[in-house]
Design a protein around this motif. Structure first.
Motif, short mmCIF file in Angstrom:
data_model
loop_
_atom_site.label_atom_id
_atom_site.label_comp_id
_atom_site.label_asym_id
_atom_site.label_seq_id
_atom_site.Cartn_x
_atom_site.Cartn_y
_atom_site.Cartn_z
N ASP A 1 -30.39 16.60 -5.06
CA ASP A 1 -30.38 16.06 -6.24
C ASP A 1 -28.77 15.40 -6.15
OD1 ASP A 1 -30.32 15.57 -8.97
OD2 ASP A 1 -31.39 17.56 -9.36
N GLY A 2 -28.64 14.54 -7.35
CA GLY A 2 -27.43 13.94 -7.64
C GLY A 2 -26.51 14.59 -8.64
N ASP A 3 -27.14 15.83 -9.26
CA ASP A 3 -26.51 16.59 -10.33
C ASP A 3 -26.15 18.07 -9.55
OD1 ASP A 3 -27.72 14.63 -11.53
OD2 ASP A 3 -28.26 15.70 -13.43
N SER A 4 -24.82 18.55 -10.18
CA SER A 4 -24.48 19.76 -9.78
C SER A 4 -23.31 20.17 -10.81
CB SER A 4 -24.17 19.93 -8.50
OG SER A 4 -22.98 19.04 -8.19
N PRO A 5 -23.27 21.27 -11.08
CA PRO A 5 -22.04 21.92 -11.83
C PRO A 5 -20.74 21.56 -11.21
CG PRO A 5 -23.58 23.65 -11.64
CD PRO A 5 -24.00 22.48 -10.42
N PRO A 6 -19.62 21.06 -11.72
CA PRO A 6 -18.36 20.86 -11.20
C PRO A 6 -17.82 22.09 -10.83
CG PRO A 6 -18.48 19.45 -13.06
CD PRO A 6 -19.75 20.50 -13.09
#
Length: 789
Positions: free
Chosen positions: A387-392
C-alpha cells in the motif's frame, strides 16, 4: 483534493489527437468532476476526490463482522466490519436480489487502493448509509484482482457511459446483473457541485420502487450497444494488416506524444509504460540504420533513465511506485505493484543489452532485490502489492507516502558525519540532500499537496549526476558514490522502524508469471544463476500451489496463511486468460534461461488448456474468461488494450509464435494469424493502444530465429555460447539447447535437431531461419557477429 488523486481510465477507443491509452490506471480523479455515470438522467453523479484521506484498514473495527469475514481476499476482509450487509460475488446474492426484487449495488476495488480506503471510511463505515445499503439494495463487494472478468465487464459500462473510470468502481445492477447506473468514488454528502453517495442511494431507491421501467429499458439498450461495440472478430478478414504500416503509425503516434525533457508519453500524471518501451526497442532493432530507429531508442532509454532518477523510484528501498503525479516523475502515488516490478525489470535489462550502460542493469537488480525482500513468500510465490498509505507513527492516522518521505532534520540527524576533503564544510546528510533534492522546507509543491500532508517532507529524486555533485564539492566521483550509498543504507535501516504499509499477501497466477519472466530474463541477461533460481522457485510454487493436475487448469489466487502456509478459497477461483498467457510466457522465458525442458513441456500443456477454455473458434482470439465462469455477466470480452499490464491476447500472440518455433506445430501459427486478424481493425485505427500486439504482428511477418546450441549443458563452452545469446537483444527468437539425446523432448518436437552436430566435439551454435541453418559456429565472438547482422 489530494495530491495523489489518480486519473480516470479513459474510454478504450480511438482518441482525438491519438492520446495514449491509460491502461489499468487505478483510483479516481478529483479533477474530473463529472466522471460518474448517469443513465437516463437519473442521478447527476460526481466523482470528485475531495475529503479526508484515511486508510480504513487501520480504523477501529465494528464489533460484529459481516459475512465477508469468511473470505480470503485482503480487500474483502478490510470491509468485514462495515455496518453493511455485504455479500461476495455469487449466487447467494443474486438469488436474494431476484427473490426480494432489489437492485444490486456492486462495489469493486482492491486492497491497496487509496480512494477505496477513503470511500470505505466516509461511506461504508457510516451507520445510516450502511442501513440504506443493507435494507434497499443487495450489496456486493468484489476484489478486482480476484475477479478481473467482473471488473472488466462493468468497467466497460462505466467507461462507455461516462468520461472515464477507476476504482473504487460503483455500479448498480438489476437482479439479472444488467448495469443501469455507474460511477467511481462518491463523497458521502452533497457538495456545491456534486451529489453525495447518500443522495444517490436514496434517488435510485425511489426510482426503483416507483418507476423502474425506464431503468430496465435503458439498461437493456446500453448493454445491447456495448455487446455490439465490444465484439472483436476476424469477420471476412483472412490475414492480419501490414506490419510495416502498423509499426510506422504506432511509432508516429508515440513520437507525437513524447515528452522531450522528462521522457514518458503523456502529461501528468505519468505511468510506467513497459509495453511502449518494449515496442520502441523492437522498432529500433528493425530500423536501427534509420533516423526513426535512433529516435525510438533514444525515447525509450531517456524515459527509463528519467524514471530511475525520479521519485517514482524508491531510492532507499528500491522498486518502483505506481505512477508520478507530475511530468517530472517527482512525487509519486506510493503504492507498489508486483506487475510493475516484473515488467520494469525486463525493460531495464533490455536497456542494458542495447546500451551496455550498467546504470540500467543496476536498476534492474535493485527492483529484484526489493521483490525478493518485500514481496516474496518463503515457498517461492510473489505477493501482489504494498500500500501507499501508512501511519507516520504508531497510533496515528495513515497518510499516503508516510513510509517513504523524509524531513531535512531527519536526514541531518541520521547522517551528521563530516565529509573530508571538500571545498567547503559538508556533512554526509548535506551531501545526500543536495544530490537528491531535499530541502529544509520540503520539495513537494503546495499544488501537489493541497491538504498539507507532505508539508516539510521531501521525496528523494536525483537532481545531479555523480560527476556534477562531485565537482560541486571538490570530491572524486567514486567517493561521492560510496558516501551516497552508505547514506541510503542508513536511511533504509532507520526506515525499518517506521510503521510499514499494508501488504496485500494475495498471490495471483498472472502476476507471478510476469515475475518469473522478470527474474528469468534478468538472470539470463546478467549471467546470474541466483536470479534464475528465484524464477525456478516461482515456477515451482505455481505448479505446486496454483495448478490442478487432474483438470490441467490454473487457479487464479492463493493466499499467505499463518506460519508461512499457503491457503486457497473454497471453491477455488479458477484462472482467467491472463493467468495462462502470463504463466506460459514466464515458463518460456524460464526455459531459455535455465534450459530445463520440463518448463517448456508444462508451457505446452498450459497452452493446450488455454486454447480449450478461451479460444473463440468463430471470431478468432481469446476471451478473457471461461464461458461457464462468467455466466450471467452482460459481456464476455476480449481485452483490446495494452495498458499497465499487456493484453493477454497480445502476450498470447507472442507465445503462439514462440511455441511454433519450439515445436513446429502448425496449429499454433494458424491461431496466431487468426488472433492478429481479429484485432486488425483495432491495430489499424489506433495501434498505440496495442503496442505489444503490434510487436507480435511484426514478429509474425518477419522471420523467427531458432538459435540452437549443441553441447553439454554443464560445459563451459556451452555456457559461453548461451551467455553470448543472452547478452544480445534479440526479441524475435527461440533459444534451444540440443544435448545430443534423440529421445529428448525437443528432438521429438523438432526432428531436424538430430541432424545438427557438434564441431570437433566442441559446443556448436546454429542459427536457423526458414528451415535453413547457418554454418556451425563454435566461437562466441563469431556468433555475436552473426546475430548482429
Amino acid at each position: 483534493m489530494s495530491h495523489l488523486s489518480s486519473p480516470p481510465e479513459k474510454h478504450k477507443g480511438e482518441r482525438k489527437g491519438h492520446r495514449l491509452p491509460r491502461g489499468s490506471e487505478r483510483g479516481s480523479s478529483s479533477q474530473d468532476k463529472n466522471r460518474s455515470v448517469t443513465v437516463g438522467s437519473l442521478v447527476p453523479m460526481s466523482a470528485g476526490g475531495k475529503g479526508s484521506r484515511t486508510n480504513c484498514s487501520w480504523s477501529t473495527p465494528q464489533k460484529v463482522p459481516n459475512r465477508l469475514i469468511s473470505e480470503k481476499s485482503p480487500y474483502l476482509l478490510q470491509h468485514a466490519y462495515n455496518p453493511v450487509d455485504w455479500y461476495p460475488w455469487g449466487q447467494e446474492a443474486f438469488d436474494k436480489a431476484r427473490k426480494e426484487n432489489k437492485p444490486i449495488f456492486l462495489s469493486v476495488g482492491y486492497s491497496t487502493c487509496h480512494w477505496c480506503h477513503l470511500m470505505e471510511e466516509e461511506s461504508f463505515q457510516n451507520e445510516e448509509i450502511g442501513r440504506l445499503l443493507s435494507e434497499d439494495f443487495v450489496s456486493v463487494k468484489v476484489d478486482r484482482e480476484e475477479r478481473p472478468d467482473v471488473d472488466k465487464a462493468y468497467m466497460t459500462f462505466v467507461q462507455a457511459t461516462s468520461s472515464g473510470g477507476g476504482w473504487p468502481m460503483s455500479v448498480w445492477l438489476t437482479p439479472s446483473l444488467q448495469p443501469f447506473v455507474g460511477g467511481t468514488y462518491f463523497p458521502p454528502e452533497d457538495g456545491l457541485t456534486r451529489v453525495g453517495f447518500r443522495t444517490v442511494l436514496m434517488r435510485i431507491r425511489e426510482q426503483w420502487k416507483q418507476n423502474k421501467s425506464p431503468l430496465l429499458k435503458t439498461s437493456q439498450r446500453v448493454t445491447t450497444a456495448l455487446l455490439a461495440r465490444s465484439e472483436i472478430s476476424m469477420g471476412d478478414r483472412q490475414l492480419p494488416p501490414s506490419a510495416v504500416t502498423t509499426n510506422s503509425r504506432c511509432f508516429q503516434q508515440l513520437d507525437e506524444s513524447y515528452d522531450e525533457e522528462y521522457g514518458g508519453f503523456a502529461e501528468a500524471p505519468k505511468f510506467p509504460t513497459p509495453v511502449i518501451l518494449s515496442f520502441l526497442f523492437s522498432y529500433w532493432l528493425s530500423h536501427r540504420l534509420t533516423q526513426d530507429g535512433a529516435r525510438a531508442q533514444q525515447m525509450a532509454l531517456h524515459t527509463l533513465k528519467m524514471m530511475a532518477n525520479g521519485g517514482i523510484r524508491d531510492h532507499v528501498g528500491q522498486g518502483f511506485h505506481r505512477y508520478s503525479t507530475d511530468r517530472q516523475w517527482h512525487v509519486p502515488h506510493f503504492e507498489k505493484m508486483l506487475y510493475d516490478q516484473a515488467q520494469l525489470t525486463v525493460a531495464y535489462s533490455q536497456a542494458f543489452q542495447i546500451s551496455g550502460d550498467e546504470f540500467y542493469s543496476e536498476v534492474a537488480k535493485g527492483i529484484l532485490q526489493y521483490v525478493a525482500r518485500n514481496l516474496s513468500h518463503r515457498s517461492g510465490g510473489f505477493y501482489s502489492a504494498e500500500d501507499g498509505d501508512s501511519p507516520p507513527e504508531r497510533g496515528m492516522r495513515p497518510k499516503e507516502g508516510a513510509f517513504y518521505v523524509w524531513t531535512a532534520k531527519e536526514v541531518q540527524h541520521l547522517l551528521p558525519e563530516p565529509v573530508l576533503g571538500t571545498t567547503e564544510p559538508l556533512t554526509s546528510g548535506q551531501l545526500l540532500m543536495k544530490h537528491y533534492g531535499l530541502t529544509e522546507a520540503g520539495n513537494v509543491s503546495p499544488g501537489q499537496d493541497p491538504k498539507g500532508e507532505l508539508q516539510g517532507q521531501s521525496v528523494l529524486t536525483v537532481r545531479y549526476s555523480l560527476e556534477l555533485t562531485a565537482a560541486r564539492f571538490g570530491l572524486e566521483v567514486e567517493a561521492v558514490r560510496t558516501l551516497l550509498s552508505s547514506g541510503l543504507e542508513k536511511l533504509f535501516q532507520a526506515r525499518k522502524h517506521r510503521p510499514k504499509p499494508h501488504l496485500d499477501s494475495k498471490m495471483l497466477a498472472a502476476w507471478n508469471g510476469l515475475m518469473v519472466s522478470g527474474f528469468a530474463v534478468t538472470g539470463a541477461v546478467l549471467g546470474q544463476e541466483r536470479l534464475i533460481n528465484y524464477a525456478i522457485s516461482g515456477a515451482k510454487f505455481l505448479k505446486r500451489h496454483m495448478f490442478d493436475v487432474a483438470s490441467g487448469r490454473l487457479m487464479r489466487t492463493c493466499y499467505a496463511g499463518s506460519g508461512g502456509t499457503v491457503e486457497h478459497s473454497n471453491p477455488p477461483c479458477w484462472g482467467f486468460l491472463e493467468d495462462y498467457a502470463f504463466v506460459v510466457r514466464g515458463l518460456l522465458d524460464l526455459y531459455e534461461a535455465s534450459q530445463e525442458s520440463a518448463w517448456l513441456e508444462w508451457a505446452l500443456r498450459l497452452q493446450d488448456t488455454q486454447d480449450r477454455l478461451f479460444w473463440d473458434s468463430q471470431g478468432g482470439g481469446y476471451f478473457c474468461s471461461e464461458a461457464e465462469l462468467g455466466a450471467g455477466l452482460p459481456l464476455r470480452l476480449k481485452d483490446d488494450q495494452d495498458g499497465a499490464e499487456p493484453s493477454a491476447n497480445s502476450v498470447s500472440a507472442h507465445n503462439l509464435l514462440r511455441l511454433h518455433g519450439f515445436t513446429g506445430h502448425k496449429d499454433w501459427m494458424h491461431k496466431c494469424v487468426c488472433l492478429l486478424a481479429a484485432f486488425s481493425e483495432r491495430m489499424r485505427r489506433v495501434p498505440v493502444a496495442l503496442p505489444e500486439m503490434v510487436r507480435a504482428l511484426s514478429a509474425h511477418q518477419q522471420t523467427l530465429k531458432q538459435i540452437v546450441i549443441c553441447g553439454d549443458p554443464q560445459a563451459k563452452d556451452t555456457k559461453a555460447l548461451l551467455q553470448c545469446v543472452h547478452s544480445i537483444y534479440i526479441p524475435n527468437k527461440v533459444l534451444i539447447l540440443a544435448d545430443g539425446d534423440p529421445s529428448s523432448f525437443l528432438c521429438r518436437q523438432l526432428p531436424f535437431l538430430s541432424t545438427l552436430r557438434r564441431l570437433e566435439d566442441q559446443a556448436t551454435a546454429y542459427v536457423c531461419e526458414n528451415q535453413a541453418c547457418s554454418i556451425p559456429i563454435t566461437e562466441p565472438c563469431e556468433l555475436r557477429k552473426l546475430l548482429h547482422q
